[in-house]
Design a protein around this motif. Structure first.
Motif, PDB file in Angstrom:
ATOM      1  N   LYS A 193      -8.946   5.933   8.215  1.00  0.00           N
ATOM      2  CA  LYS A 193      -9.466   7.302   8.223  1.00  0.00           C
ATOM      3  C   LYS A 193      -9.944   7.723   6.829  1.00  0.00           C
ATOM      4  N   ASN A 194     -10.272   6.723   5.990  1.00  0.00           N
ATOM      5  CA  ASN A 194     -10.816   6.944   4.652  1.00  0.00           C
ATOM      6  C   ASN A 194      -9.896   7.730   3.725  1.00  0.00           C
ATOM      7  N   ARG A 195      -8.592   7.619   3.925  1.00  0.00           N
ATOM      8  CA  ARG A 195      -7.630   8.319   3.062  1.00  0.00           C
ATOM      9  C   ARG A 195      -7.480   7.580   1.736  1.00  0.00           C
ATOM     10  N   PRO A 196      -7.627   8.300   0.606  1.00  0.00           N
ATOM     11  CA  PRO A 196      -7.389   7.654  -0.685  1.00  0.00           C
ATOM     12  C   PRO A 196      -5.923   7.271  -0.824  1.00  0.00           C
ATOM     13  N   SER A 197      -5.694   6.099  -1.410  1.00  0.00           N
ATOM     14  CA  SER A 197      -4.343   5.589  -1.557  1.00  0.00           C
ATOM     15  C   SER A 197      -4.319   4.601  -2.712  1.00  0.00           C
ATOM     16  N   TYR A 198      -3.220   3.852  -2.841  1.00  0.00           N
ATOM     17  CA  TYR A 198      -3.068   2.868  -3.915  1.00  0.00           C
ATOM     18  C   TYR A 198      -2.392   1.623  -3.378  1.00  0.00           C
ATOM     19  N   THR A 199      -2.715   0.493  -4.000  1.00  0.00           N
ATOM     20  CA  THR A 199      -1.937  -0.724  -3.810  1.00  0.00           C
ATOM     21  C   THR A 199      -1.133  -0.929  -5.076  1.00  0.00           C
ATOM     22  N   ASN A 236       0.851  -1.182   0.000  1.00  0.00           N
ATOM     23  CA  ASN A 236       0.000   0.000   0.000  1.00  0.00           C
ATOM     24  C   ASN A 236       0.889   1.234   0.000  1.00  0.00           C
ATOM     25  N   VAL A 237       0.512   2.211  -0.813  1.00  0.00           N
ATOM     26  CA  VAL A 237       1.306   3.424  -0.963  1.00  0.00           C
ATOM     27  C   VAL A 237       0.406   4.629  -0.719  1.00  0.00           C
ATOM     28  N   ASP A 238       0.742   5.418   0.302  1.00  0.00           N
ATOM     29  CA  ASP A 238       0.027   6.677   0.499  1.00  0.00           C
ATOM     30  C   ASP A 238       1.067   7.777   0.694  1.00  0.00           C
ATOM     31  N   ASP A 239       0.646   8.984   0.677  1.00  0.00           N
ATOM     32  CA  ASP A 239       1.559  10.129   0.814  1.00  0.00           C
ATOM     33  C   ASP A 239       2.681  10.075  -0.214  1.00  0.00           C
ATOM     34  N   CYS A 240       2.359   9.667  -1.428  1.00  0.00           N
ATOM     35  CA  CYS A 240       3.358   9.553  -2.487  1.00  0.00           C
ATOM     36  C   CYS A 240       2.726  10.124  -3.755  1.00  0.00           C
ATOM     37  N   GLY A 241       3.381  11.066  -4.377  1.00  0.00           N
ATOM     38  CA  GLY A 241       2.834  11.734  -5.548  1.00  0.00           C
ATOM     39  C   GLY A 241       2.747  10.839  -6.775  1.00  0.00           C
ATOM     40  N   GLY A 242       1.836  11.194  -7.648  1.00  0.00           N
ATOM     41  CA  GLY A 242       1.628  10.433  -8.875  1.00  0.00           C
ATOM     42  C   GLY A 242       2.856  10.353  -9.758  1.00  0.00           C
ATOM     43  N   GLU A 243       3.627  11.435  -9.809  1.00  0.00           N
ATOM     44  CA  GLU A 243       4.839  11.423 -10.628  1.00  0.00           C
ATOM     45  C   GLU A 243       5.835  10.391 -10.106  1.00  0.00           C
ATOM     46  N   ALA A 244       5.998  10.323  -8.793  1.00  0.00           N
ATOM     47  CA  ALA A 244       6.921   9.355  -8.191  1.00  0.00           C
ATOM     48  C   ALA A 244       6.447   7.930  -8.480  1.00  0.00           C
ATOM     49  N   GLY A 282      11.689   4.094  -3.892  1.00  0.00           N
ATOM     50  CA  GLY A 282      10.958   5.017  -4.740  1.00  0.00           C
ATOM     51  C   GLY A 282       9.562   5.390  -4.277  1.00  0.00           C
ATOM     52  N   THR A 283       9.061   4.702  -3.239  1.00  0.00           N
ATOM     53  CA  THR A 283       7.722   5.014  -2.725  1.00  0.00           C
ATOM     54  C   THR A 283       7.805   5.246  -1.217  1.00  0.00           C
ATOM     55  N   THR A 284       6.672   5.527  -0.627  1.00  0.00           N
ATOM     56  CA  THR A 284       6.611   5.746   0.818  1.00  0.00           C
ATOM     57  C   THR A 284       6.163   4.501   1.579  1.00  0.00           C
ATOM     58  N   THR A 285       6.101   3.353   0.900  1.00  0.00           N
ATOM     59  CA  THR A 285       5.655   2.146   1.596  1.00  0.00           C
ATOM     60  C   THR A 285       6.679   1.715   2.647  1.00  0.00           C
ATOM     61  N   ILE A 286       6.193   1.056   3.680  1.00  0.00           N
ATOM     62  CA  ILE A 286       7.095   0.544   4.715  1.00  0.00           C
ATOM     63  C   ILE A 286       7.024  -0.975   4.833  1.00  0.00           C
TER      64      ILE A 286
END
Length: 171
Positions: A61-67, A28-36, A87-91
């Motif tokens: 908290k219903n935050r939009p994100s991506y897998t 899951n990736v959140d807080d990461c821009g589309g360009e990245a 390259g992403t903010t995943t942990i």
């Protein structure tokens, strides 16, 4: 499909799918821009990912994100995980070992009235499936001014005609 194409399949390829093992990497990736994320996808493909895609999700908290989903072989797995972490903010990356069935494939260059293009041929049992390559269709569309569907079907028909002709010649 006529007997000639069946003969060609039996002579050149047995038409049976192959099996292999691949890895599915997911995170899951959140807080990461589309360009990245777009850049990471380019890097993944450049380093041997067999496929990769993003699926929209909602996190806590219903935050939009991506897998991010990545299919790869064992040889590429470690490097692709490095690309994802750097390259992403995943942990965390989930990984699942999977078996898959893959049709045998080959590529054929075909001539049409609009230009030359590449078509992927896949074989399964007594059938041949022809899939024009996107880049070929796009280039012919751009140079000819024709629409995508017209060019796609023109390439597909040319490949099927050539395959049947080669089967006739083989007998």
């Amino acid at each position: 499909m006529d007997e000639n194409v069946t003969y060609l399949l039996n002579q050149v390829h047995d038409g049976l799918p192959e099996t292999d093992t691949v890895w599915m990497l997911e995170c899951n990736v959140d807080d990461c821009g589309g360009e990245a994320m777009g850049y990471v996808m380019e890097l993944l493909f450049a380093q041997g990912a067999k496929d990769a895609w993003f699926s929209p999700i909602f996190m806590k908290k219903n935050r939009p994100s991506y897998t991010l989903h990545v299919i790869c072989g064992e040889e590429e797995r470690e490097e692709l995980e490095h690309i994802i972490f750097s390259g992403t903010t995943t942990i965390g990356i989930r990984r699942i070992r999977m078996e898959r069935t893959v049709l045998k494939r080959s590529f054929m260059e075909v001539e049409t009235s609009l230009g030359t293009g590449t078509v992927k041929l896949c074989r399964h049992q007594n059938r041949i499936y022809a899939y024009p390559e996107f880049e070929s269709v796009k280039l012919i569309c751009q140079s000819s001014g024709q629409d995508y569907q017209t060019v796609y079907h023109l390439l597909k028909e040319a490949a099927m005609r050539r395959t049947e002709q080669e089967a006739d010649d083989a007998q």
